[in-house]
Enzyme design. Sequence first.
Site, PDB file in Angstrom:
ATOM      1  N   TYR A  11       0.832  -1.218   0.000  1.00  0.00           N
ATOM      2  CA  TYR A  11       0.000   0.000   0.000  1.00  0.00           C
ATOM      3  C   TYR A  11       0.870   1.273   0.000  1.00  0.00           C
ATOM      4  O   TYR A  11       0.837   2.055  -0.963  1.00  0.00           O
ATOM      5  CB  TYR A  11      -0.914  -0.073   1.231  1.00  0.00           C
ATOM      6  CG  TYR A  11      -1.718   1.167   1.519  1.00  0.00           C
ATOM      7  CD1 TYR A  11      -2.393   1.858   0.510  1.00  0.00           C
ATOM      8  CD2 TYR A  11      -1.827   1.636   2.835  1.00  0.00           C
ATOM      9  CE1 TYR A  11      -3.150   2.986   0.805  1.00  0.00           C
ATOM     10  CE2 TYR A  11      -2.582   2.756   3.129  1.00  0.00           C
ATOM     11  CZ  TYR A  11      -3.236   3.431   2.115  1.00  0.00           C
ATOM     12  OH  TYR A  11      -3.975   4.546   2.407  1.00  0.00           O
ATOM     13  N   LEU A  33       5.263 -10.464  -2.902  1.00  0.00           N
ATOM     14  CA  LEU A  33       3.837 -10.524  -3.251  1.00  0.00           C
ATOM     15  C   LEU A  33       3.011 -11.349  -2.269  1.00  0.00           C
ATOM     16  O   LEU A  33       1.926 -11.807  -2.604  1.00  0.00           O
ATOM     17  CB  LEU A  33       3.632 -11.032  -4.692  1.00  0.00           C
ATOM     18  CG  LEU A  33       4.188 -10.142  -5.792  1.00  0.00           C
ATOM     19  CD1 LEU A  33       3.809 -10.693  -7.169  1.00  0.00           C
ATOM     20  CD2 LEU A  33       3.697  -8.697  -5.691  1.00  0.00           C
ATOM     21  N   GLY A  36       1.580  -7.873  -1.038  1.00  0.00           N
ATOM     22  CA  GLY A  36       1.510  -6.876  -2.118  1.00  0.00           C
ATOM     23  C   GLY A  36       0.771  -7.431  -3.330  1.00  0.00           C
ATOM     24  O   GLY A  36       0.405  -8.611  -3.384  1.00  0.00           O
ATOM     25  N   THR A 116       7.058   3.498  12.514  1.00  0.00           N
ATOM     26  CA  THR A 116       5.656   3.619  12.924  1.00  0.00           C
ATOM     27  C   THR A 116       5.496   4.336  14.258  1.00  0.00           C
ATOM     28  O   THR A 116       6.391   4.280  15.117  1.00  0.00           O
ATOM     29  CB  THR A 116       5.047   2.206  13.050  1.00  0.00           C
ATOM     30  OG1 THR A 116       3.761   2.318  13.664  1.00  0.00           O
ATOM     31  CG2 THR A 116       5.886   1.291  13.921  1.00  0.00           C
ATOM     32  N   TYR A 140       4.757  -5.538  16.854  1.00  0.00           N
ATOM     33  CA  TYR A 140       4.957  -4.760  15.620  1.00  0.00           C
ATOM     34  C   TYR A 140       5.821  -3.535  15.928  1.00  0.00           C
ATOM     35  O   TYR A 140       6.875  -3.330  15.306  1.00  0.00           O
ATOM     36  CB  TYR A 140       3.588  -4.353  15.051  1.00  0.00           C
ATOM     37  CG  TYR A 140       3.666  -3.320  13.961  1.00  0.00           C
ATOM     38  CD1 TYR A 140       4.436  -3.538  12.823  1.00  0.00           C
ATOM     39  CD2 TYR A 140       2.967  -2.116  14.068  1.00  0.00           C
ATOM     40  CE1 TYR A 140       4.512  -2.571  11.818  1.00  0.00           C
ATOM     41  CE2 TYR A 140       3.030  -1.158  13.075  1.00  0.00           C
ATOM     42  CZ  TYR A 140       3.816  -1.389  11.954  1.00  0.00           C
ATOM     43  OH  TYR A 140       3.889  -0.425  10.980  1.00  0.00           O
ATOM     44  N   LYS A 144       9.905  -2.704  14.903  1.00  0.00           N
ATOM     45  CA  LYS A 144      10.268  -1.483  14.159  1.00  0.00           C
ATOM     46  C   LYS A 144      11.273  -0.657  14.966  1.00  0.00           C
ATOM     47  O   LYS A 144      12.212  -0.077  14.407  1.00  0.00           O
ATOM     48  CB  LYS A 144       9.009  -0.664  13.845  1.00  0.00           C
ATOM     49  CG  LYS A 144       8.105  -1.320  12.821  1.00  0.00           C
ATOM     50  CD  LYS A 144       8.640  -1.135  11.400  1.00  0.00           C
ATOM     51  CE  LYS A 144       7.735  -1.721  10.355  1.00  0.00           C
ATOM     52  NZ  LYS A 144       8.118  -1.437   8.983  1.00  0.00           N
ATOM     53  N   ARG A 220      -6.983   8.631  16.530  1.00  0.00           N
ATOM     54  CA  ARG A 220      -5.797   8.458  15.682  1.00  0.00           C
ATOM     55  C   ARG A 220      -5.600   9.680  14.788  1.00  0.00           C
ATOM     56  O   ARG A 220      -6.534  10.410  14.494  1.00  0.00           O
ATOM     57  CB  ARG A 220      -5.965   7.221  14.768  1.00  0.00           C
ATOM     58  CG  ARG A 220      -6.002   5.894  15.513  1.00  0.00           C
ATOM     59  CD  ARG A 220      -4.638   5.516  16.053  1.00  0.00           C
ATOM     60  NE  ARG A 220      -4.636   4.240  16.763  1.00  0.00           N
ATOM     61  CZ  ARG A 220      -4.906   4.100  18.059  1.00  0.00           C
ATOM     62  NH1 ARG A 220      -5.231   5.137  18.791  1.00  0.00           N
ATOM     63  NH2 ARG A 220      -4.871   2.913  18.626  1.00  0.00           N
ATOM     64  N   ARG A 281      -9.346  -4.113  21.096  1.00  0.00           N
ATOM     65  CA  ARG A 281      -8.374  -4.957  20.386  1.00  0.00           C
ATOM     66  C   ARG A 281      -7.062  -4.878  21.151  1.00  0.00           C
ATOM     67  O   ARG A 281      -6.640  -3.781  21.538  1.00  0.00           O
ATOM     68  CB  ARG A 281      -8.216  -4.416  18.962  1.00  0.00           C
ATOM     69  CG  ARG A 281      -7.302  -5.208  18.074  1.00  0.00           C
ATOM     70  CD  ARG A 281      -7.322  -4.683  16.649  1.00  0.00           C
ATOM     71  NE  ARG A 281      -6.691  -3.375  16.520  1.00  0.00           N
ATOM     72  CZ  ARG A 281      -6.546  -2.722  15.354  1.00  0.00           C
ATOM     73  NH1 ARG A 281      -7.012  -3.257  14.243  1.00  0.00           N
ATOM     74  NH2 ARG A 281      -5.963  -1.559  15.302  1.00  0.00           N
TER      75      ARG A 281
HETATM   76  N1  UDP Z   1     -10.696  -0.047  14.528  1.00  0.00           N
HETATM   77  C1  UDP Z   1     -12.001  -0.426  14.864  1.00  0.00           C
HETATM   78  N2  UDP Z   1     -12.602  -1.362  14.088  1.00  0.00           N
HETATM   79  C2  UDP Z   1     -12.013  -1.962  13.015  1.00  0.00           C
HETATM   80  C3  UDP Z   1     -10.701  -1.561  12.674  1.00  0.00           C
HETATM   81  C4  UDP Z   1     -10.071  -0.612  13.455  1.00  0.00           C
HETATM   82  O1  UDP Z   1     -12.571   0.072  15.819  1.00  0.00           O
HETATM   83  O2  UDP Z   1     -12.628  -2.821  12.380  1.00  0.00           O
HETATM   84  C5  UDP Z   1     -10.012   0.971  15.339  1.00  0.00           C
HETATM   85  C6  UDP Z   1      -8.722   0.466  15.978  1.00  0.00           C
HETATM   86  O3  UDP Z   1      -8.987  -0.071  17.259  1.00  0.00           O
HETATM   87  C7  UDP Z   1      -7.883   1.747  16.050  1.00  0.00           C
HETATM   88  C8  UDP Z   1      -8.363   2.564  14.858  1.00  0.00           C
HETATM   89  O4  UDP Z   1      -9.609   2.006  14.463  1.00  0.00           O
HETATM   90  O5  UDP Z   1      -8.191   2.465  17.215  1.00  0.00           O
HETATM   91  C9  UDP Z   1      -7.393   2.492  13.681  1.00  0.00           C
HETATM   92  O6  UDP Z   1      -7.091   1.129  13.437  1.00  0.00           O
HETATM   93  P1  UDP Z   1      -6.307   0.627  12.164  1.00  0.00           P
HETATM   94  O7  UDP Z   1      -6.272  -0.867  12.232  1.00  0.00           O
HETATM   95  O8  UDP Z   1      -6.905   1.238  10.952  1.00  0.00           O
HETATM   96  O9  UDP Z   1      -4.855   1.254  12.326  1.00  0.00           O
HETATM   97  P2  UDP Z   1      -3.760   1.121  13.520  1.00  0.00           P
HETATM   98  O10 UDP Z   1      -4.111   2.213  14.500  1.00  0.00           O
HETATM   99  O11 UDP Z   1      -3.850  -0.238  14.079  1.00  0.00           O
HETATM  100  O12 UDP Z   1      -2.475   1.384  12.828  1.00  0.00           O
END
Ligand code: UDP
Length: 328
Positions: A11, A33, A36, A116, A140, A144, A220, A281
């Site tokens: 991406y 790939l 990707g 990140t 993760y 990094k 975010r 999560r």
């Molecule tokens: N998120 C959510 N539902 C989803 C996917 C993401 O509530 O199905 C929330 C996730 O908990 C985070 C934010 O959206 O707070 C951004 O998540 P994403 O996975 O897009 O990016 P990350 O922050 O993990 O890099």
Amino acid sequence: MAVLVTGGAGYIGSHTVSEFMAQGEDVIVLDNLQKGHCDAVLAKTFYEGDIRDSELLDKVFSSHDIEAVVHFAADSLVGESVQIPLQYYDNNLITAQRLLVCMEKHGVKKIVFSSTAATYGEPKSIPILETDSKEPTNPYGETKLAIENMLKWCGQAYGISSVALRYFNAAGAHLDGHIGEDHRPESHLIPIILQVALGQRDSLQIFGDDYPTPDGTCVRDYIHVTDLAMAHWLSLEKLRKTQKSSVYNLGNGEGFSVRQVVEKAREVTGHVIPVQVVPRRAGDPAVLIASSEKALAELGWKPKFNSLEQIIKTAWNWQQYHPDGFIK
Ligand code: UDP
């Protein structure tokens, strides 16, 4: 001389290749790939393979006059990294070490590294500065951060200069709609919301609404992928001029909660987008917002698509015309 982009079929990698080519750079892509897409490879020279294939890597470095590497190839999902940490150490840390061994062997002295905001972990203050403490809350971010440290030592020992770019939340798609976000399975917020808008999913699951934020959902800092791509080119230009290693945050400096993103997507798409609150999560910090002052000042970086509306509009443009992503 050429620039090698590892993970150039992914991406952020493919959007970066697009920007580099627009700047007249000679780009070579190396991608296995696994994540990707063939159709996302824009460079004329493409090697399909893995960085851990030392014969292939040596061939790539021997066959071209490589000036610099832009290194994306990695696993990048917070939740997944908590479930399968050893894969992250293998795919992220070991590959970076192999790449640096090869760069050292072939005398390649510049690298722009895809890092990140997950290197910070739960921030102690907002916005986050590059100098703030780094205590990753997931493998993760941990891998990094370990690579950033490896780069620092390689700078001292071998004179390899590096720029590590700590992205906040990459989002959006190329303005002309030919490349965009397509993860399988998709786990990122904005593409999932847009899949709900398209009727491909029934609802968005919101991961927790009991965070210490105004509406209880995670906050975010969303940054357009083309703006990120441009920062990579500016970083390479800086290395060309100064050979000085640096680390930069890349974000818009503004935070949006999950609920705010859903609301904006409803406005942009005109669809209802049902939501359902589910448990948190693992590994998700409550708030991540960048201070990008250093990148703005030192790289001359100026994000162009810096409103959430523009970001979602470009993603929606991609997703409407590629509802199934890239053709496999
Ligand atoms: N998120 C959510 N539902 C989803 C996917 C993401 O509530 O199905 C929330 C996730 O908990 C985070 C934010 O959206 O707070 C951004 O998540 P994403 O996975 O897009 O990016 P990350 O922050 O993990 O890099």
